[in-house]
Design a protein around this motif. Structure first.
Motif, mmCIF file in Angstrom:
data_model
loop_
_atom_site.group_PDB
_atom_site.id
_atom_site.type_symbol
_atom_site.label_atom_id
_atom_site.label_comp_id
_atom_site.label_asym_id
_atom_site.label_seq_id
_atom_site.Cartn_x
_atom_site.Cartn_y
_atom_site.Cartn_z
ATOM 1 N N SER A 280 -16.767 11.881 -27.967
ATOM 2 C CA SER A 280 -15.374 11.576 -27.653
ATOM 3 C C SER A 280 -14.560 11.404 -28.919
ATOM 4 N N ALA A 283 -11.127 6.885 -26.821
ATOM 5 C CA ALA A 283 -10.751 6.596 -25.436
ATOM 6 C C ALA A 283 -9.233 6.554 -25.290
ATOM 7 N N ILE A 284 -8.755 7.062 -24.162
ATOM 8 C CA ILE A 284 -7.340 6.956 -23.818
ATOM 9 C C ILE A 284 -7.241 6.140 -22.533
ATOM 10 N N LYS A 285 -6.628 4.960 -22.638
ATOM 11 C CA LYS A 285 -6.481 4.087 -21.481
ATOM 12 C C LYS A 285 -5.061 3.554 -21.459
ATOM 13 N N ARG A 424 -3.182 9.389 -30.315
ATOM 14 C CA ARG A 424 -4.038 8.382 -29.680
ATOM 15 C C ARG A 424 -3.628 6.976 -30.102
ATOM 16 N N THR A 444 1.422 15.018 -24.079
ATOM 17 C CA THR A 444 0.189 15.732 -24.421
ATOM 18 C C THR A 444 0.274 16.462 -25.757
ATOM 19 N N GLU A 450 -9.742 17.218 -23.865
ATOM 20 C CA GLU A 450 -10.377 15.972 -23.425
ATOM 21 C C GLU A 450 -9.342 14.862 -23.301
ATOM 22 N N GLY A 451 -8.460 14.749 -24.300
ATOM 23 C CA GLY A 451 -7.424 13.725 -24.269
ATOM 24 C C GLY A 451 -6.414 13.948 -23.157
ATOM 25 N N GLU A 453 -6.978 15.425 -20.287
ATOM 26 C CA GLU A 453 -7.617 15.096 -19.012
ATOM 27 C C GLU A 453 -7.765 13.585 -18.843
ATOM 28 N N ALA A 454 -8.043 12.877 -19.946
ATOM 29 C CA ALA A 454 -8.144 11.417 -19.875
ATOM 30 C C ALA A 454 -6.795 10.800 -19.522
ATOM 31 N N GLY A 457 -6.048 11.294 -15.900
ATOM 32 C CA GLY A 457 -6.770 10.333 -15.063
ATOM 33 C C GLY A 457 -6.111 8.966 -15.041
ATOM 34 N N GLU A 458 -5.606 8.525 -16.204
ATOM 35 C CA GLU A 458 -4.940 7.225 -16.271
ATOM 36 C C GLU A 458 -3.644 7.216 -15.454
#
Length: 509
Positions: A280, A283-285, A424, A444, A450-451, A453-454, A457-458
């Protein structure tokens, strides 16, 4: 016959980027190059172009082959050079007097206006600068074209224009495209290379279908690995049982059998390869705190105007409600950014109505713009965290590491981070503000797949509410549940984005 033949290529910098890579580039290939940020895409392109040597392996190019490589950045010494002159200078000096017509043909094919051709590159938008770099390479008529993140800074119209331009190229000219734009890859490629430290995978498919095939390969590898490890464990259990029996009975045959079972288990474990796990990039939250208010923002026929008072459009009577994920669509100059600014002011000052826009006092705003303006280049990531939020040094370091910013980079100026790391960091700052509503302008930009898609999801969390502007068609399709379009000085609601996307293409025809 292959124009470029890559054999067992490998590059290791601080860690292996790729190894044992084999790839044949043939006439007519349109290859999408996919990997996370910092995982070797630009490195591979530089190797193919001849600007960098790999640690291992070979690249065999056909005799006399010319390769055009369009890098991401504009050379600093070209800033004051007009568009036309910058392209003309890419030709050999002896050819310029007689071959200048090639510059006109190239710029015509990219729909560069006469007025634009005379403007210095430093006065152009990032999108036009990208097209200028493409023109400088294509005017030399290379046999192979390499494009590194060609859609960065392009709006939807220019992305569509670039798609058409690529698809109109002579079919025998192979193109390799490094990109995180999934819709663009689907529209322009017929092969996809997923670049990995080991066992890179290539499929004769555009991105979305290739990704599905890759997921199936990875799932099969995971099942095979689990099966092999399970068989090895069973062999060791059998060996242990036979060993006990052999010791008690004194049977040499059972001792030999025990040894054979252990050797089989050793060999199986040695040859079993775990399925690929993507490292990874961080993480993106998001906070996604939610709010009890049902109506978050009310737009009461607000007038959106230019700074000099010229009307761009009126919103009509509209509401933003809990759970809305609204994408704001419109052509450049329609007023998207102006509306975003009005919404930001209304949310940050809920006690007043901002030109017909009223926000509920319960809103806590998370605002992110495409320029990452809230980040100060001279500031360090650590300073950005600990001086804005009530977190200690240890917690700040842990948060930054989780976002993909390593310990050694946490105390360096933000200006020295990569674009992906800055993006990020910006999202981490948003999260720490604990907002319950997001205004996101091109969120974006600079994120790898990957980022993206993360982040999708959030934002799909039921508690998330947002209004966003994005040129990323895949992101818009995945996230939005409402669609507002600025059209003919009005804000109208659409059932979906596809008619607008199609209209961008139709306007160029």
């Amino acid at each position: 016959m292959s124009l470029v033949n890559i054999r067992n290529l490998g590059v290791t910098l601080s860690a292996p980027l790729f190894s044992k890579l084999n790839l044949a580039v043939n006439a007519g290939d349109r290859i999408g190059l996919v990997a996370a940020n910092g995982r070797g895409k630009s490195t591979l392109l530089r190797c193919i172009a001849g600007g960098m040597e790999a640690n291992t392996g070979d690249i065999i190019r056909s005799r006399g082959l010319t390769i055009g490589y369009v890098e991401q950045d504009v050379p600093s010494d070209l800033g004051d050079t007009p568009f036309y002159a910058a392209v003309l200078e890419a030709l050999p000096p002896e050819e310029r007097p007689s071959e200048s017509w090639r510059v006109d043909v190239t710029l015509d094919s990219l729909q560069v206006s006469e007025a634009m051709r005379e403007r210095p590159l430093k006065h152009l938008s990032g999108g036009w600068q990208r097209l200028a770099m493409l023109a400088r390479v294509w005017v030399r008529e290379p046999d192979v074209l390499l494009l590194d993140e060609p859609t960065n800074h392009l709006d939807l119209a220019k992305i569509g224009q670039l798609e058409e331009w690529l698809n109109a190229l002579p079919r025998d000219v192979p193109v390799i495209i490094s990109s995180h734009d999934r819709a663009f890859l689907d529209a322009t490629t017929n092969r996809t290379l997923f670049l990995r430290p080991e066992q890179s995978q290539i499929f004769a498919l555009p991105y979305t279908r290739a990704r599905m095939a890759l997921d199936e390969v990875d799932a099969a590898d995971a099942r095979r690995y689990e099966r092999d490890i399970k068989v090895a464990q069973q062999l060791r259990k059998q060996a242990a049982k036979l060993n006990n029996i052999g010791i008690n009975s004194g049977s040499d045959l059972l001792v030999v059998k025990t040894k054979q079972l252990k050797e089989r288990a050793d060999k199986l474990e040695e040859t079993a390869k775990p399925a690929h796990l993507e490292r990874s990039a961080g993480a993106i939250k998001l906070a996604n705190q939610g709010t009890h208010a049902k109506v978050l923002v009310t737009l009461d026929d607000a007038a959106v105007e230019t700074p000099d008072g010229t009307l761009l459009f009126r919103t009509g009577k509209r509401f933003i409600r809990q759970g809305d994920r609204i994408v704001l669509l419109g052509r450049n100059g329609a007023g998207k950014t102006r509306l975003m600014m009005m919404l930001r002011k209304a949310i940050e000052n809920p006690e007043t109505t901002q030109g017909g826009i009223k926000a509920t006092p319960a809103l806590v705003l998370g605002y992110g713009d495409q320029a990452l303006a809230d980040l100060v280049d001279e500031e360090t990531p650590m300073h950005a965290i600990v001086h804005r939020f009530d977190v200690g040094d240890q917690r700040a370091r842990s948060l930054l590491a989780g976002a993909g910013i390593t310990i050694e980079k946490q105390s360096r100026p933000i200006g020295r981070l990569s674009s992906g790391q800055k993006a990020r960091l910006g999202l981490l700052l948003l999260r720490l503000a604990e907002p319950n509503f997001y205004l996101l302008d091109e969120p974006t930009n600079h994120l790898d797949i990957e980022g993206q898609e993360a982040l999708e999801g959030e934002l799909l969390d039921p508690r998330a509410s947002c209004l966003l502007v994005s040129h990323d068609r895949s992101f818009v399709r995945a996230v939005a549940n409402r669609f507002w379009l600025i059209e003919r000085k009005k804000l109208v609601e659409l059932d979906g984005p596809e008619d607008f996307f199609a209209s961008i293409g139709a306007a160029r025809d």
